[in-house]
Design an enzyme around this catalytic site. Sequence first.
Site, PDB file in Angstrom:
ATOM      1  N   TRP A  11       0.832  -1.205   0.000  1.00  0.00           N
ATOM      2  CA  TRP A  11       0.000   0.000   0.000  1.00  0.00           C
ATOM      3  C   TRP A  11       0.874   1.266   0.000  1.00  0.00           C
ATOM      4  O   TRP A  11       0.636   2.190  -0.777  1.00  0.00           O
ATOM      5  CB  TRP A  11      -0.943  -0.036   1.196  1.00  0.00           C
ATOM      6  N   LYS A 103      -5.032   0.390   8.449  1.00  0.00           N
ATOM      7  CA  LYS A 103      -6.383   0.068   8.915  1.00  0.00           C
ATOM      8  C   LYS A 103      -6.293  -0.795  10.162  1.00  0.00           C
ATOM      9  O   LYS A 103      -5.668  -1.855  10.129  1.00  0.00           O
ATOM     10  CB  LYS A 103      -7.157  -0.670   7.816  1.00  0.00           C
ATOM     11  N   GLY A 132     -10.598   3.496   2.074  1.00  0.00           N
ATOM     12  CA  GLY A 132     -11.643   3.161   1.109  1.00  0.00           C
ATOM     13  C   GLY A 132     -11.363   1.831   0.443  1.00  0.00           C
ATOM     14  O   GLY A 132     -10.393   1.145   0.783  1.00  0.00           O
ATOM     15  N   ALA A 136      -3.968  -2.451  -3.045  1.00  0.00           N
ATOM     16  CA  ALA A 136      -2.704  -1.905  -3.543  1.00  0.00           C
ATOM     17  C   ALA A 136      -2.402  -2.445  -4.943  1.00  0.00           C
ATOM     18  O   ALA A 136      -1.956  -1.698  -5.821  1.00  0.00           O
ATOM     19  CB  ALA A 136      -1.582  -2.276  -2.579  1.00  0.00           C
ATOM     20  N   LYS A 187     -14.248  -3.984   9.185  1.00  0.00           N
ATOM     21  CA  LYS A 187     -14.666  -4.817   8.044  1.00  0.00           C
ATOM     22  C   LYS A 187     -13.698  -5.980   7.818  1.00  0.00           C
ATOM     23  O   LYS A 187     -14.052  -6.982   7.203  1.00  0.00           O
ATOM     24  CB  LYS A 187     -14.852  -3.988   6.775  1.00  0.00           C
ATOM     25  N   SER A 250      -7.762  -9.926  -0.930  1.00  0.00           N
ATOM     26  CA  SER A 250      -7.909  -9.713   0.514  1.00  0.00           C
ATOM     27  C   SER A 250      -7.266 -10.851   1.298  1.00  0.00           C
ATOM     28  O   SER A 250      -7.697 -11.997   1.228  1.00  0.00           O
ATOM     29  CB  SER A 250      -9.392  -9.612   0.882  1.00  0.00           C
ATOM     30  N   ASN A 252      -7.367 -11.135   4.457  1.00  0.00           N
ATOM     31  CA  ASN A 252      -8.307 -11.559   5.500  1.00  0.00           C
ATOM     32  C   ASN A 252      -9.222 -12.642   4.951  1.00  0.00           C
ATOM     33  O   ASN A 252      -9.461 -13.661   5.588  1.00  0.00           O
ATOM     34  CB  ASN A 252      -9.124 -10.361   5.987  1.00  0.00           C
ATOM     35  N   VAL A 275       0.356  -9.825   7.216  1.00  0.00           N
ATOM     36  CA  VAL A 275      -0.390  -9.521   8.438  1.00  0.00           C
ATOM     37  C   VAL A 275      -1.900  -9.633   8.158  1.00  0.00           C
ATOM     38  O   VAL A 275      -2.410  -8.999   7.226  1.00  0.00           O
ATOM     39  CB  VAL A 275      -0.068  -8.091   8.927  1.00  0.00           C
TER      40      VAL A 275
END
Length: 333
Positions: A11, A103, A132, A136, A187, A250, A252, A275
Site C-alpha cells: 500500500w 487500517k 476506502g 494496492a 470490516k 484480501s 483476510n 499480516v
Amino acid sequence: MKIAVVGSGGWGTALALLLLENGNDVTLWSFSEQEVQNIRKTGENPLLKGVPVPEALKLTSDLRCVQGTDAVVLATPSFAVRETAKKLAPLLDPKTVVISVSKGIENGSFLLLTQIIEEELGGKNVVAALSGPSHAEEVGRRVPTAVVAACEDLAVAEWVQDLFMNERFRVYASQDITGVELGAALKNVIALCAGCIDGLGYGDNTKAMLMTRGLTEIARVGEKMGGRKETFAGLTGMGDLIVTCTSMHSRNRRAGILIGQGVEVHEAMKQVGAVVEGYYAAAAGCSMAKKFNVEMPITEAAYNVLYNGAAIGDVFKALMTREKKHEIEEIWL
Ligand SMILES: NC(=O)c1ccc[n+]([C@@H]2O[C@H](COP(=O)([O-])OP(=O)(O)OC[C@H]3O[C@@H](n4cnc5c(N)ncnc54)[C@H](O)[C@@H]3O)[C@@H](O)[C@H]2O)c1
C-alpha cells in the site's frame, strides 16, 4: 509538495507511486535497508509485483527523510503505527500533515490509528486518514479507484483530497474521521468470516447475509463511538466491505477460506504470509461491543473461532438460530 511515505508494504508503495505521478517529490521509507536494496536492484517491490518502481522515487531506510516535508503518509502495518509514530515525533516539523493510511484499532484502548498518532506526536501535527475500497495491487496497476480523505478540519481533508486525486484515483472529503477509520478496521473481521463461508462451501446468499448483517453491527458500534450512520453506507463502510469480502486480493478473506477448509488458525495466517489485520480487529471489536454495550454477534463468533478454538460449524449454527429480530432496530425501540 515534499512527501515521505513511511512503510514500503504494497500500500505504501502504490501510494508513493501515485503521489510521484501527481508531480510530488516523494521518498519511500522502508523498515529495513534490505528492502531498499531489493527494490532498487529488481526495480520492483516483491510486495507489489509487476509494478515498476522508477528511479525518480527516492528510497531510504533513514527515518530522517520526514524532516522538512509537507506531508507524511504513514503506511505501516497497524501493530507498528504506535512505535513508528513515537520515532517520528522528534523528527517532524509542526507544519507537516500526517496522513494515516493503515487500517486497524488498538486493542484495549480502542484508539483509532489517527488517535494513536496524535497521542505519540503530542498533538503538534494535524492528522488525517485516507481510506476506502482500494487494493494496492489494483491502485499499482492504475485501476480506477475511489477513496475518502478524512479530517475533522475539512480544509485539511480537502488539501489531502487534492494531493492524491487524479483521473484514475478519485478522492472524496469527509469530516467523519471516526466513522471512516472504524469501518475500515472492523470490516476486516467480516472479510475473514466471508472467507470462512467460502471455505465451508456456502453460497452467495450466505455471503450477502454476512456482509449486510456485518455492516449493521459495525454501524451499531460505530455510531456509539461517534461515527455517522451515512459513513458506514459509504466508500469506507459498504464499499470497503464489498471489496474485501469478494476479492482474492484480501488476505483476510484468504485466511478465512483456509480456516473454513479446516486449517488451524495460526497455520492459516502463516500460509497467507502477510499480516491478517482481521485477527486483531476481532479482539478489538469484541471488547468494544462489551464496553459500548452493543450486540456484535458476528464479530464475537469470529473471536470464538480465532481465539477460543470454537468449531466453525457450531458457531455458524448458533448465529443462524439466534432469537428472531426486526431488521431495523428502531422499530422495536
Ligand atoms: N495492501 C493493501 O491493499 C492495503 C490497502 C489499504 C490499506 N492497507 C493498510 O495499509 C497498512 C499496510 O499494509 P501493506 O499491505 O502495505 O503492508 P503489510 O501490512 O503487508 O506490511 C508489510 C511491510 O511492513 C513492514 N514492517 C514490518 N514490521 C514493521 C515495523 N515494526 N515497523 C514498521 N514497518 C514494519 C515490512 O517491512 C513491510 O514493508 C495495513 O494497515 C493495511 O491494512 C493496505
